[in-house]
Write an enzyme that holds these catalytic residues in place. Structure first.
Site, PDB file in Angstrom:
ATOM      1  N   GLN A  73       0.824  -1.205   0.000  1.00 53.04           N
ATOM      2  CA  GLN A  73       0.000   0.000   0.000  1.00 53.04           C
ATOM      3  C   GLN A  73       0.861   1.259   0.000  1.00 53.04           C
ATOM      4  OE1 GLN A  73      -3.397  -1.028   2.285  1.00 53.04           O
ATOM      5  NE2 GLN A  73      -3.885   1.072   2.667  1.00 53.04           N
ATOM      6  N   SER A  91       4.110  -6.494   2.646  1.00 51.51           N
ATOM      7  CA  SER A  91       2.777  -6.456   3.268  1.00 51.51           C
ATOM      8  C   SER A  91       1.733  -7.039   2.307  1.00 51.51           C
ATOM      9  CB  SER A  91       2.448  -5.024   3.702  1.00 51.51           C
ATOM     10  OG  SER A  91       1.250  -4.987   4.430  1.00 51.51           O
ATOM     11  N   LEU A  92       0.807  -6.215   1.834  1.00 48.69           N
ATOM     12  CA  LEU A  92      -0.171  -6.644   0.844  1.00 48.69           C
ATOM     13  C   LEU A  92       0.495  -7.347  -0.341  1.00 48.69           C
ATOM     14  CD1 LEU A  92      -2.679  -6.229  -1.136  1.00 48.69           C
ATOM     15  CD2 LEU A  92      -1.685  -3.991  -1.536  1.00 48.69           C
ATOM     16  N   ARG A 105      -9.365  -8.289   3.768  1.00 49.28           N
ATOM     17  CA  ARG A 105      -8.277  -7.851   4.655  1.00 49.28           C
ATOM     18  C   ARG A 105      -8.329  -6.339   4.840  1.00 49.28           C
ATOM     19  NH1 ARG A 105      -2.760  -6.277   3.536  1.00 49.28           N
ATOM     20  NH2 ARG A 105      -1.208  -7.111   4.995  1.00 49.28           N
ATOM     21  N   HIS A 109       0.060  -3.625  10.975  1.00 47.83           N
ATOM     22  CA  HIS A 109       1.216  -4.382  11.482  1.00 47.83           C
ATOM     23  C   HIS A 109       1.578  -4.040  12.932  1.00 47.83           C
ATOM     24  CE1 HIS A 109       1.749  -6.158   7.592  1.00 47.83           C
ATOM     25  NE2 HIS A 109       1.718  -4.981   7.043  1.00 47.83           N
ATOM     26  N   GLN A 150       1.221 -12.096   9.788  1.00 46.44           N
ATOM     27  CA  GLN A 150       1.634 -10.850   9.142  1.00 46.44           C
ATOM     28  C   GLN A 150       0.732  -9.671   9.537  1.00 46.44           C
ATOM     29  OE1 GLN A 150       0.263  -9.394   5.601  1.00 46.44           O
ATOM     30  NE2 GLN A 150       2.106  -9.792   4.392  1.00 46.44           N
TER      31      GLN A 150
END
Length: 309
Positions: free
Chosen positions: A10, A91-92, A116, A200, A247
């Site tokens: 992101q 991440s994503l 998510r 996170h 995660q």
């Protein structure tokens, strides 16, 4: 040559991303069509036409970036014969990497990251949590100062992006306290990030059971996927779900992920998807790795020429 494909997270989104690829290449257009079908809405129209405010909502941003990244991968991998030694995503981007490694189908991934994003947005009311980027301070020192600033609230290191950039996340007031301590201790800059939720960190724990219910089973990746939480390659489909759930509240260990790939012989990385943020991070982590990116026909041509494909 050891090559890795890496996928952005992101923050790299922009209205119009991926449009030139879809216009030029049927395999890219097919990815956008498949994402629209999976969500039963015109995600492609939002990506290409905006509005920007709607694209910035995390429930839209996550499937949007994943779709553009998978489209870039579809076009590049068709023209580049060498299979990567590893894939990884920030991440994503780990979901994009899993699609590239054939561990999950695109339709499942688009639905998973839409969920998510929605769950992350709903986990913490607007304004309660935030994130900030710290520039020019050693990550271990930042973690110590976060612990001092917490005072019963949450603030911790969310992303270890590169040796000079760490992102912290948590309760807004705790992030502000940590930011002041970090500035006083000599960081170059602390920049509040325009995010809608504190990703996170432990404030995201309500997301985990909800996401667990949405994620299905995974195939064994055909290429090892270097996970964010372990910074180590995984080829076991049975472990993917657990790694994706960890995660949500765990730190993105990007520095160690790049170092692990370098140690395993990677000398080149190709960032597939919008922007070049990860290329910049890789350069600052591992001077010996050459970086390339594919986000439109021009960068595709340049990268293929540079790699001699």
């Amino acid at each position: 040559m050891g090559i890795a494909f890496i996928f952005p997270g992101q923050g790299s989104q922009s209205v119009g991303m991926g449009k030139a690829l879809a216009d030029a290449f049927p395999e890219a257009k097919a990815v956008f069509d498949a994402a629209d079908d999976a969500l039963n809405e015109k995600l492609s129209t939002l990506i290409w036409e905006g509005p920007d405010d709607a694209l910035k909502l995390t429930a839209n941003t996550q499937p949007a970036i994943l779709t553009v990244s998978v489209a870039a991968h579809a076009v590049f991998s068709k023209r580049f014969a060498t299979a990567p030694s590893f894939v990884a995503g920030h991440s994503l981007g780990e979901y994009s990497a899993l699609v590239a490694a054939k561990a999950m189908p695109l339709a499942d991934a688009v639905k998973a990251v839409r969920a998510r994003g929605t769950f992350m947005q709903e986990a913490v009311p607007a304004g309660v949590g935030t994130m900030a980027a710290v520039l020019g301070m050693e990550p271990g020192k930042i973690a110590e100062l976060c612990a001092q600033a917490a005072q019963g609230e949450v603030v911790s290191c969310a992303n270890f992006n590169d040796p000079a950039q760490t992102v912290i996340a948590g309760h807004t007031a705790a992030v502000e306290r940590a930011s002041e301590l970090i500035k006083a201790a000599g960081a170059k800059r602390v920049l509040p990030l325009p995010v809608s939720a504190p990703f996170h960190c432990s404030l995201m724990s309500p997301v985990v059971p909800r996401l667990e219910a949405v994620l299905g089973t995974f195939a064994n990746p055909v290429v090892p996927v270097v996970s964010n939480v372990e910074a180590a390659p995984n080829s076991d489909g049975a472990r993917v779900k657990e790694l994706l759930l960890k995660q949500v509240t765990g730190s993105v260990r990007w520095i160690e992920s790049v170092q692990a790939m370098e140690k395993a012989g990677v000398t080149k990385v190709v960032e597939l998807g919008p922007g070049k943020a990860l290329c910049g991070m890789v350069k600052r982590i591992a001077k010996g790795i050459e970086t390339f990116n594919v986000e439109d026909p021009a960068s595709l041509e340049k990268t293929l020429a540079a790699l001699g494909a």
